[in-house]
Design a protein around this motif. Structure first.
Motif, PDB file in Angstrom:
ATOM      1  N   ALA A   1       0.831  -1.204   0.000  1.00  0.00           N
ATOM      2  CA  ALA A   1       0.000   0.000   0.000  1.00  0.00           C
ATOM      3  C   ALA A   1       0.866   1.255   0.000  1.00  0.00           C
ATOM      4  CB  ALA A   1      -0.933  -0.002   1.207  1.00  0.00           C
ATOM      5  N   TYR A   2       1.999   1.214   0.711  1.00  0.00           N
ATOM      6  CA  TYR A   2       2.895   2.368   0.731  1.00  0.00           C
ATOM      7  C   TYR A   2       3.466   2.641  -0.654  1.00  0.00           C
ATOM      8  CZ  TYR A   2       2.847   2.577   5.846  1.00  0.00           C
ATOM      9  OH  TYR A   2       2.493   2.710   7.159  1.00  0.00           O
ATOM     10  N   GLN A   3       3.788   1.579  -1.376  1.00  0.00           N
ATOM     11  CA  GLN A   3       4.347   1.764  -2.713  1.00  0.00           C
ATOM     12  C   GLN A   3       3.318   2.355  -3.677  1.00  0.00           C
ATOM     13  OE1 GLN A   3       7.567   1.747  -2.872  1.00  0.00           O
ATOM     14  NE2 GLN A   3       7.414   1.099  -0.738  1.00  0.00           N
ATOM     15  N   VAL A   4       2.058   2.008  -3.476  1.00  0.00           N
ATOM     16  CA  VAL A   4       0.993   2.610  -4.289  1.00  0.00           C
ATOM     17  C   VAL A   4       0.901   4.102  -3.987  1.00  0.00           C
ATOM     18  CG1 VAL A   4      -1.493   2.639  -4.742  1.00  0.00           C
ATOM     19  CG2 VAL A   4      -0.290   0.457  -4.514  1.00  0.00           C
ATOM     20  N   ALA A   5       0.992   4.464  -2.712  1.00  0.00           N
ATOM     21  CA  ALA A   5       0.953   5.877  -2.323  1.00  0.00           C
ATOM     22  C   ALA A   5       2.135   6.633  -2.935  1.00  0.00           C
ATOM     23  CB  ALA A   5       0.965   6.011  -0.805  1.00  0.00           C
TER      24      ALA A   5
ATOM     25  N   LYS B   1       3.831   5.821  -5.651  1.00  0.00           N
ATOM     26  CA  LYS B   1       3.630   5.901  -7.103  1.00  0.00           C
ATOM     27  C   LYS B   1       2.647   7.013  -7.442  1.00  0.00           C
ATOM     28  CE  LYS B   1       2.790   2.886 -11.066  1.00  0.00           C
ATOM     29  NZ  LYS B   1       1.767   3.475 -11.855  1.00  0.00           N
ATOM     30  N   HIS B   2       1.567   7.087  -6.688  1.00  0.00           N
ATOM     31  CA  HIS B   2       0.545   8.105  -6.943  1.00  0.00           C
ATOM     32  C   HIS B   2       1.105   9.516  -6.734  1.00  0.00           C
ATOM     33  CE1 HIS B   2      -3.254  10.198  -7.013  1.00  0.00           C
ATOM     34  NE2 HIS B   2      -2.957  10.732  -5.842  1.00  0.00           N
ATOM     35  N   SER B   3       1.694   9.760  -5.564  1.00  0.00           N
ATOM     36  CA  SER B   3       2.214  11.102  -5.290  1.00  0.00           C
ATOM     37  C   SER B   3       3.418  11.404  -6.182  1.00  0.00           C
ATOM     38  CB  SER B   3       2.564  11.271  -3.811  1.00  0.00           C
ATOM     39  OG  SER B   3       3.590  10.393  -3.433  1.00  0.00           O
ATOM     40  N   GLY B   4       4.215  10.392  -6.482  1.00  0.00           N
ATOM     41  CA  GLY B   4       5.383  10.585  -7.335  1.00  0.00           C
ATOM     42  C   GLY B   4       5.017  10.956  -8.759  1.00  0.00           C
ATOM     43  N   GLU B   5       4.040  10.268  -9.324  1.00  0.00           N
ATOM     44  CA  GLU B   5       3.626  10.583 -10.697  1.00  0.00           C
ATOM     45  C   GLU B   5       3.040  11.989 -10.787  1.00  0.00           C
ATOM     46  OE1 GLU B   5       1.054   7.323 -11.751  1.00  0.00           O
ATOM     47  OE2 GLU B   5       2.757   6.026 -12.247  1.00  0.00           O
ATOM     48  N   LYS B   6       2.314  12.383  -9.755  1.00  0.00           N
ATOM     49  CA  LYS B   6       1.750  13.737  -9.719  1.00  0.00           C
ATOM     50  C   LYS B   6       2.878  14.768  -9.649  1.00  0.00           C
ATOM     51  CE  LYS B   6      -1.568  16.490  -7.142  1.00  0.00           C
ATOM     52  NZ  LYS B   6      -1.255  17.258  -5.977  1.00  0.00           N
ATOM     53  N   ALA B   7       3.851  14.547  -8.767  1.00  0.00           N
ATOM     54  CA  ALA B   7       4.982  15.467  -8.631  1.00  0.00           C
ATOM     55  C   ALA B   7       5.799  15.531  -9.921  1.00  0.00           C
ATOM     56  CB  ALA B   7       5.867  15.038  -7.464  1.00  0.00           C
ATOM     57  N   PHE B   8       6.029  14.369 -10.531  1.00  0.00           N
ATOM     58  CA  PHE B   8       6.777  14.323 -11.795  1.00  0.00           C
ATOM     59  C   PHE B   8       6.098  15.203 -12.850  1.00  0.00           C
ATOM     60  CE2 PHE B   8       7.544  12.752 -16.037  1.00  0.00           C
ATOM     61  CZ  PHE B   8       8.915  12.569 -16.073  1.00  0.00           C
ATOM     62  N   ALA B   9       4.798  15.029 -13.019  1.00  0.00           N
ATOM     63  CA  ALA B   9       4.057  15.793 -14.035  1.00  0.00           C
ATOM     64  C   ALA B   9       4.097  17.293 -13.748  1.00  0.00           C
ATOM     65  CB  ALA B   9       2.616  15.296 -14.118  1.00  0.00           C
ATOM     66  N   GLU B  10       3.927  17.668 -12.492  1.00  0.00           N
ATOM     67  CA  GLU B  10       3.954  19.088 -12.130  1.00  0.00           C
ATOM     68  C   GLU B  10       5.301  19.713 -12.428  1.00  0.00           C
ATOM     69  OE1 GLU B  10       2.845  19.178  -8.009  1.00  0.00           O
ATOM     70  OE2 GLU B  10       0.729  18.751  -8.451  1.00  0.00           O
ATOM     71  N   TRP B  11       6.385  19.020 -12.053  1.00  0.00           N
ATOM     72  CA  TRP B  11       7.714  19.588 -12.239  1.00  0.00           C
ATOM     73  C   TRP B  11       8.191  19.490 -13.685  1.00  0.00           C
ATOM     74  CZ3 TRP B  11      10.381  22.841  -9.259  1.00  0.00           C
ATOM     75  CH2 TRP B  11       9.817  23.098  -8.021  1.00  0.00           C
ATOM     76  N   LYS B  12       7.695  18.536 -14.428  1.00  0.00           N
ATOM     77  CA  LYS B  12       7.995  18.491 -15.865  1.00  0.00           C
ATOM     78  C   LYS B  12       7.347  19.681 -16.558  1.00  0.00           C
ATOM     79  CE  LYS B  12       8.035  15.595 -19.982  1.00  0.00           C
ATOM     80  NZ  LYS B  12       8.472  16.748 -20.718  1.00  0.00           N
ATOM     81  N   GLU B  13       6.128  19.978 -16.170  1.00  0.00           N
ATOM     82  CA  GLU B  13       5.430  21.132 -16.743  1.00  0.00           C
ATOM     83  C   GLU B  13       6.171  22.429 -16.413  1.00  0.00           C
ATOM     84  OE1 GLU B  13       1.121  23.343 -16.254  1.00  0.00           O
ATOM     85  OE2 GLU B  13       1.207  21.162 -16.027  1.00  0.00           O
ATOM     86  N   ILE B  14       6.643  22.556 -15.186  1.00  0.00           N
ATOM     87  CA  ILE B  14       7.424  23.733 -14.799  1.00  0.00           C
ATOM     88  C   ILE B  14       8.678  23.832 -15.663  1.00  0.00           C
ATOM     89  CG2 ILE B  14       8.879  24.692 -12.961  1.00  0.00           C
ATOM     90  CD1 ILE B  14       6.750  23.552 -10.976  1.00  0.00           C
TER      91      ILE B  14
ATOM     92  N   GLU C   1       8.823  10.759  -0.285  1.00  0.00           N
ATOM     93  CA  GLU C   1       9.169   9.825  -1.352  1.00  0.00           C
ATOM     94  C   GLU C   1       8.883  10.380  -2.752  1.00  0.00           C
ATOM     95  OE1 GLU C   1      11.400   7.775  -0.076  1.00  0.00           O
ATOM     96  OE2 GLU C   1      10.427   5.971  -0.861  1.00  0.00           O
ATOM     97  N   SER C   2       8.254  11.545  -2.826  1.00  0.00           N
ATOM     98  CA  SER C   2       8.051  12.144  -4.145  1.00  0.00           C
ATOM     99  C   SER C   2       9.241  13.004  -4.567  1.00  0.00           C
ATOM    100  CB  SER C   2       6.759  12.973  -4.176  1.00  0.00           C
ATOM    101  OG  SER C   2       6.842  14.059  -3.279  1.00  0.00           O
TER     102      SER C   2
END
Length: 156
Positions: free
Chosen positions: A34-38, A40-53, A117-118
């Motif tokens: 369950a922690y790894q799912v969390a 992955k979720h927060s990490g993918e969101k952070a990745f997308a936000e910072w890629k856009e920046i 972890e993000s």
């Protein structure tokens, strides 16, 4: 004297408590995965936000990342030092507003997976040629968070 919270602060508190509660429930049902799912979720969101920046900028160096990521955190109650060497940039955080909030809410274990972890995803999204090493976090009970940002080609 009680501290008066703004509507935004109340929302954040409620949101973080709910997220931590959900992560705990999933951990009880499904174990550590369950922690790894969390993550992955927060990490993918952070990745997308910072890629856009990064995509909106002409430059996405380590120094740019430090300026965009760390400098605004001072206003949020974070305390840290930044030092630059030939190898890269060290950031040592000794006070983290997210840790303080997680500690207040009793969710530091979940907070580590929700927030800390993000960090590698932020770096990867901003510039895939920048690496990050971190061995300690306040969320895990250490005295500081130790970040080291470096150019990957210098270590490959």
């Amino acid at each position: 004297m009680a501290v008066e919270l703004t509507a935004e602060q109340k929302f954040r508190l409620h949101h973080f408590k709910e997220m931590a509660s959900l992560i705990r429930a999933y951990k009880e049902a499904f174990g550590e995965a369950a922690y790894q799912v969390a993550v992955k979720h927060s990490g993918e969101k952070a990745f997308a936000e910072w890629k856009e920046i990064a995509d909106l900028r002409e430059s996405n160096t380590i120094q740019d990342l430090i300026e965009l990521l760390w400098k605004p955190l001072q206003k949020e109650g974070f305390e840290f030092t930044i030092s630059e060497t030939n190898e890269g940039v060290h950031a040592t955080c000794t006070k983290c507003a997210l840790h303080d909030l997680a500690q207040y809410l009793g969710i530091t274990e979940e907070g580590f997976y929700m927030f800390c972890e993000s960090d590698p995803y932020i770096v990867e999204g901003f510039n895939p040629n920048i690496g990050l090493k971190r061995t300690k976090t306040l969320m895990q009970g250490h005295e500081c968070c130790d970040f080291f940002y470096y150019r990957k080609e210098a270590y490959e």
